[in-house]
Design a protein around this motif. Structure first.
Motif, PDB file in Angstrom:
ATOM      1  N   GLY A   1     -14.257  18.439   8.348  1.00 20.39           N
ATOM      2  CA  GLY A   1     -12.666  18.812   8.528  1.00 20.39           C
ATOM      3  C   GLY A   1     -11.102  18.471   7.348  1.00 20.39           C
ATOM      4  O   GLY A   1     -10.705  19.879   7.330  1.00 20.39           O
ATOM      5  N   SER A   2     -11.792  17.931   6.173  1.00 27.13           N
ATOM      6  CA  SER A   2     -10.615  17.324   5.239  1.00 27.13           C
ATOM      7  C   SER A   2     -11.509  19.331   3.977  1.00 27.13           C
ATOM      8  O   SER A   2     -10.334  19.782   3.798  1.00 27.13           O
ATOM      9  CB  SER A   2     -10.700  16.491   4.445  1.00 27.13           C
ATOM     10  N   GLU A   3     -12.668  19.539   4.554  1.00 29.29           N
ATOM     11  CA  GLU A   3     -13.542  20.859   3.741  1.00 29.29           C
ATOM     12  C   GLU A   3     -12.884  22.080   3.817  1.00 29.29           C
ATOM     13  O   GLU A   3     -12.776  23.297   3.099  1.00 29.29           O
ATOM     14  CB  GLU A   3     -14.795  20.489   3.491  1.00 29.29           C
TER      15      GLU A   3
ATOM     16  N   LEU B   1      -9.568  24.648  15.847  1.00 28.18           N
ATOM     17  CA  LEU B   1     -10.060  24.516  17.107  1.00 28.18           C
ATOM     18  C   LEU B   1     -11.303  24.700  17.595  1.00 28.18           C
ATOM     19  O   LEU B   1     -12.005  23.390  17.700  1.00 28.18           O
ATOM     20  CB  LEU B   1      -9.530  26.310  17.611  1.00 28.18           C
ATOM     21  N   ASP B   2     -12.298  25.157  16.245  1.00 23.66           N
ATOM     22  CA  ASP B   2     -13.217  25.038  16.107  1.00 23.66           C
ATOM     23  C   ASP B   2     -13.824  23.521  15.397  1.00 23.66           C
ATOM     24  O   ASP B   2     -14.766  23.271  16.870  1.00 23.66           O
ATOM     25  CB  ASP B   2     -13.918  26.363  15.032  1.00 23.66           C
ATOM     26  N   LEU B   3     -13.131  23.085  14.559  1.00 27.26           N
ATOM     27  CA  LEU B   3     -13.710  21.960  14.178  1.00 27.26           C
ATOM     28  C   LEU B   3     -13.230  21.098  15.411  1.00 27.26           C
ATOM     29  O   LEU B   3     -13.882  19.643  15.738  1.00 27.26           O
ATOM     30  CB  LEU B   3     -12.870  20.804  13.555  1.00 27.26           C
ATOM     31  N   PHE B   4     -11.624  21.068  16.558  1.00 27.80           N
ATOM     32  CA  PHE B   4     -11.932  19.736  17.394  1.00 27.80           C
ATOM     33  C   PHE B   4     -12.938  19.864  18.225  1.00 27.80           C
ATOM     34  O   PHE B   4     -13.456  19.155  18.686  1.00 27.80           O
ATOM     35  CB  PHE B   4     -10.549  20.939  18.061  1.00 27.80           C
ATOM     36  N   ILE B   5     -13.140  21.195  18.543  1.00 32.90           N
ATOM     37  CA  ILE B   5     -14.209  21.480  20.194  1.00 32.90           C
ATOM     38  C   ILE B   5     -15.413  21.115  19.497  1.00 32.90           C
ATOM     39  O   ILE B   5     -16.564  20.314  20.093  1.00 32.90           O
ATOM     40  CB  ILE B   5     -14.178  22.903  20.015  1.00 32.90           C
ATOM     41  N   GLY B   6     -16.191  21.039  18.589  1.00 35.20           N
ATOM     42  CA  GLY B   6     -17.448  20.787  17.297  1.00 35.20           C
ATOM     43  C   GLY B   6     -17.394  19.806  17.581  1.00 35.20           C
ATOM     44  O   GLY B   6     -18.265  18.677  18.122  1.00 35.20           O
TER      45      GLY B   6
ATOM     46  N   ALA C   1     -24.727  24.887  12.720  1.00 32.29           N
ATOM     47  CA  ALA C   1     -24.194  26.296  13.801  1.00 32.29           C
ATOM     48  C   ALA C   1     -22.481  26.824  13.733  1.00 32.29           C
ATOM     49  O   ALA C   1     -22.658  27.929  13.416  1.00 32.29           O
ATOM     50  CB  ALA C   1     -23.907  25.882  14.917  1.00 32.29           C
ATOM     51  N   HIS C   2     -21.775  26.002  12.798  1.00 33.15           N
ATOM     52  CA  HIS C   2     -20.740  26.531  12.642  1.00 33.15           C
ATOM     53  C   HIS C   2     -20.589  27.312  11.208  1.00 33.15           C
ATOM     54  O   HIS C   2     -19.675  27.437  10.107  1.00 33.15           O
ATOM     55  CB  HIS C   2     -19.453  25.835  12.604  1.00 33.15           C
ATOM     56  N   ASN C   3     -21.599  26.518   9.929  1.00 35.28           N
ATOM     57  CA  ASN C   3     -21.775  26.862   8.515  1.00 35.28           C
ATOM     58  C   ASN C   3     -21.120  26.207   8.050  1.00 35.28           C
ATOM     59  O   ASN C   3     -19.834  26.909   6.987  1.00 35.28           O
ATOM     60  CB  ASN C   3     -21.272  28.762   8.724  1.00 35.28           C
TER      61      ASN C   3
ATOM     62  N   GLY D   1      -8.018  21.153   5.546  1.00 30.48           N
ATOM     63  CA  GLY D   1      -7.610  19.757   4.337  1.00 30.48           C
ATOM     64  C   GLY D   1      -6.657  19.169   5.241  1.00 30.48           C
ATOM     65  O   GLY D   1      -8.248  18.685   6.238  1.00 30.48           O
ATOM     66  N   LEU D   2      -6.092  18.160   4.924  1.00 33.26           N
ATOM     67  CA  LEU D   2      -5.242  17.051   5.435  1.00 33.26           C
ATOM     68  C   LEU D   2      -5.351  17.379   7.449  1.00 33.26           C
ATOM     69  O   LEU D   2      -6.192  16.308   8.610  1.00 33.26           O
ATOM     70  CB  LEU D   2      -4.002  16.416   5.308  1.00 33.26           C
ATOM     71  N   ILE D   3      -4.817  18.522   8.101  1.00 34.52           N
ATOM     72  CA  ILE D   3      -4.962  18.701   9.648  1.00 34.52           C
ATOM     73  C   ILE D   3      -6.238  18.804   9.957  1.00 34.52           C
ATOM     74  O   ILE D   3      -6.430  18.208  10.580  1.00 34.52           O
ATOM     75  CB  ILE D   3      -3.865  19.687   9.729  1.00 34.52           C
ATOM     76  N   GLY D   4      -6.909  19.288   9.329  1.00 36.19           N
ATOM     77  CA  GLY D   4      -8.381  19.902   9.266  1.00 36.19           C
ATOM     78  C   GLY D   4      -9.163  18.857   9.466  1.00 36.19           C
ATOM     79  O   GLY D   4      -9.790  18.316  10.729  1.00 36.19           O
ATOM     80  N   ALA D   5      -8.860  17.344   8.688  1.00 32.14           N
ATOM     81  CA  ALA D   5      -9.461  16.172   8.817  1.00 32.14           C
ATOM     82  C   ALA D   5      -8.300  15.449  10.038  1.00 32.14           C
ATOM     83  O   ALA D   5      -9.505  14.672  10.171  1.00 32.14           O
ATOM     84  CB  ALA D   5      -9.196  15.272   7.412  1.00 32.14           C
ATOM     85  N   ALA D   6      -7.965  15.407  10.279  1.00 32.65           N
ATOM     86  CA  ALA D   6      -6.909  14.570  10.905  1.00 32.65           C
ATOM     87  C   ALA D   6      -6.865  15.226  13.052  1.00 32.65           C
ATOM     88  O   ALA D   6      -8.118  14.023  13.089  1.00 32.65           O
ATOM     89  CB  ALA D   6      -4.943  14.652  10.627  1.00 32.65           C
TER      90      ALA D   6
END
Length: 186
Positions: free
Chosen positions: A66-68, A4-9, A34-36, A71-76
Motif C-alpha cells: 500500500g505504501s509503495e 480502490l484496487d488496494l482495498f479490494i485486493g 495479478a495487479h502488477n 503512499g501513506l493513504i495507500g498503506a492505511a
C-alpha cells in the motif's frame, strides 16, 4: 483508482486467507502479481522482510504494498482492508459468545478447560526451564543457569508475598535480561 484496487485486493486476502500467515502467502502472491504491484523477485524479498519484522505477515505485506503504490493513504487503506474481515468475524464471535457464555453447559465446559490450559502452560514452562538448565536432553546441569532461574523465581514469588499483586511481568523480563547480561557478559 489505486486506492480502490488496494482495498479490494487486500480485502480478498483478508477474507479468504485461512490457516495462518504461511497459508496466506500464495494468495497474497496471486493478488499482488495479478495487479502488477510487485514482480516475483520483489515479492520474495518482501515476504522475507515481512517474516522478519514484528507483526503478522499479511499486515506487513499490505502496509508495504500500500505504501509503495499509494503512499501513506495507500498503506492505511491496504492495512485496514486486510484486517477488516478478521475484525468483523471476531465481533460476531464475541456477540455469539456473550449469548453462549450465559448457558450453564458452556460455563461448565469452560471451567473444565481452565485447569487443562494452566497445566499445558505449566508443563511448557517446566520443560523450558529443564532444557535451558541442561537437565532435559544432555544430562549435564548448568549450575549457573539453575541458580539464576531459582533466583528469578525467588524474586518473583517473594514479590507476590510482599506486594500482594506480584512483580509486573515487564519488570521481571527486564530484571532477567539485566541479570543475564551482567552474569554472562563477565
Amino acid at each position: 483508482m489505486i486506492y480502490l484496487d488496494l482495498f479490494i485486493g487486500f480485502l480478498e486476502v483478508g477474507f479468504f486467507s485461512f490457516g495462518g500467515a504461511y497459508a496466506a502467502i500464495p494468495f497474497i502472491k496471486d493478488v499482488v502479481t495479478a495487479h502488477n504491484w510487485l514482480d516475483e523477485e520483489m515479492l520474495t524479498y518482501m515476504i522475507a522482510i515481512s517474516e522478519s519484522t514484528p507483526g503478522p505477515i499479511m499486515v506487513n505485506m499490505a502496509t508495504y504494498v500500500g505504501s509503495e503504490k499509494g503512499g501513506l493513504i495507500g498503506a492505511a487503506i491496504a492495512t485496514a482492508a486486510v484486517v477488516l474481515p478478521a475484525f468483523f468475524i471476531i465481533l460476531l464471535i464475541m456477540v455469539a459468545m456473550n449469548k453462549f457464555l450465559k448457558n450453564r453447559y458452556v460455563k461448565a465446559a469452560l471451567s473444565g478447560l481452565k485447569p487443562c490450559i494452566m497445566g499445558i502452560i505449566l508443563v511448557t514452562g517446566v520443560l523450558m526451564i529443564l532444557k535451558n538448565c541442561g537437565l532435559l536432553f544432555n544430562g549435564r546441569a548448568d549450575i549457573l543457569t539453575i541458580v539464576l532461574t531459582c533466583s528469578i523465581a525467588f524474586i518473583y514469588f517473594g514479590s507476590r508475598l510482599v506486594m500482594k499483586k506480584g512483580m509486573n511481568p515487564i519488570m521481571l523480563i527486564c530484571l532477567s535480561a539485566f541479570v543475564g547480561i551482567v552474569v554472562y557478559a563477565f
